[in-house]
Scaffold this active site. Structure first.
Site, PDB file in Angstrom:
ATOM      1  CB  VAL A 277      -0.758  -0.085   1.289  1.00 56.01           C
ATOM      2  CG1 VAL A 277      -2.024   1.284   1.222  1.00 56.01           C
ATOM      3  CG2 VAL A 277      -2.093  -0.870   1.296  1.00 56.01           C
ATOM      4  CG  PHE A 278       2.702   5.145  -2.545  1.00 56.29           C
ATOM      5  CD1 PHE A 278       4.301   5.235  -1.668  1.00 56.29           C
ATOM      6  CD2 PHE A 278       1.102   6.378  -3.008  1.00 56.29           C
ATOM      7  CE1 PHE A 278       3.942   6.286  -2.863  1.00 56.29           C
ATOM      8  CE2 PHE A 278       2.520   7.699  -2.824  1.00 56.29           C
ATOM      9  CZ  PHE A 278       3.711   7.214  -2.964  1.00 56.29           C
ATOM     10  N   GLY A 279       1.501   5.050   1.034  1.00 55.77           N
ATOM     11  CA  GLY A 279       1.099   6.179   1.611  1.00 55.77           C
ATOM     12  C   GLY A 279       1.469   7.441   0.866  1.00 55.77           C
ATOM     13  CE1 TYR A 280      -2.736  11.194  -1.687  1.00 55.71           C
ATOM     14  CE2 TYR A 280      -2.546   9.344  -1.869  1.00 55.71           C
ATOM     15  CZ  TYR A 280      -2.901  10.255  -2.128  1.00 55.71           C
ATOM     16  OH  TYR A 280      -4.469  10.725  -2.188  1.00 55.71           O
ATOM     17  N   GLY A 281      -0.051  10.993   1.610  1.00 56.12           N
ATOM     18  CA  GLY A 281      -0.364  12.247   2.929  1.00 56.12           C
ATOM     19  C   GLY A 281      -0.500  11.334   4.356  1.00 56.12           C
ATOM     20  CB  SER A 282      -2.712  11.511   7.615  1.00 57.80           C
ATOM     21  OG  SER A 282      -3.940  10.985   6.912  1.00 57.80           O
TER      22      SER A 282
ATOM     23  CD  GLU B 139      -7.119   6.911   2.786  1.00 58.46           C
ATOM     24  OE1 GLU B 139      -7.051   7.609   2.333  1.00 58.46           O
ATOM     25  OE2 GLU B 139      -6.061   6.828   4.434  1.00 58.46           O
TER      26      GLU B 139
END
Length: 146
Positions: free
Chosen positions: A37-42, A119
């Protein structure tokens, strides 16, 4: 031997928009699953789900923007809060964290259920290639869920 988090996943011609949980990683054993899983914010500082490994890196073709109006986590209908989202842009890169969830279908399902609640405002789920600093030509991991 089952795949580990640090092993790249084989390219899959069916990659693209996902309607649910991505397929398991390729390998001799299907009893252990691997979800990236890619996290780009919180999600970078507060993933909120159980993971086994994380890698700093980037994805290509997307930029991070704060133009999603949100009222379910913060803000009000009269004053929606701006939250982070991704927009497609050919030459862009977006830095973040790739999280690996392994250990079976139940652990993967729990992570996906949590992410579905958190999300809830996404338009789509896609799988992308993930790169590490120093090698922008060969993905470190393929089929990372965004």
């Amino acid at each position: 031997k089952s795949p580990s988090c640090s092993s790249p996943r084989a390219a899959d011609p069916t990659r693209g928009i996902l309607s649910g949980v991505p397929p398991p990683a390729r390998g001799k054993s299907s009893s252990r699953m691997v979800l990236w899983v890619f996290g780009y914010g919180s999600l970078i500082w507060n993933p909120g789900f159980d993971f086994d490994e994380k890698i700093l890196g980037f994805i290509k073709g997307y930029k991070r923007t704060f133009n999603l109006a949100c009222i379910d986590h913060r803000g009000t209908p009269q004053h929606p809060a701006r939250t982070c989202t991704l927009e497609s842009e050919d030459e862009a890169i977006c830095w973040g964290i790739a999280y690996c969830v392994k250990g079976g279908l139940e652990k993967e399902r729990e992570a996906m259920q949590y992410l579905e609640r958190r999300e809830c405002e996404y338009d789509q789920k896609i799988s992308v290639d993930f790169y590490k600093d120093g090698n922008s030509l060969e993905p470190a991991v393929t089929d990372v869920l965004v």
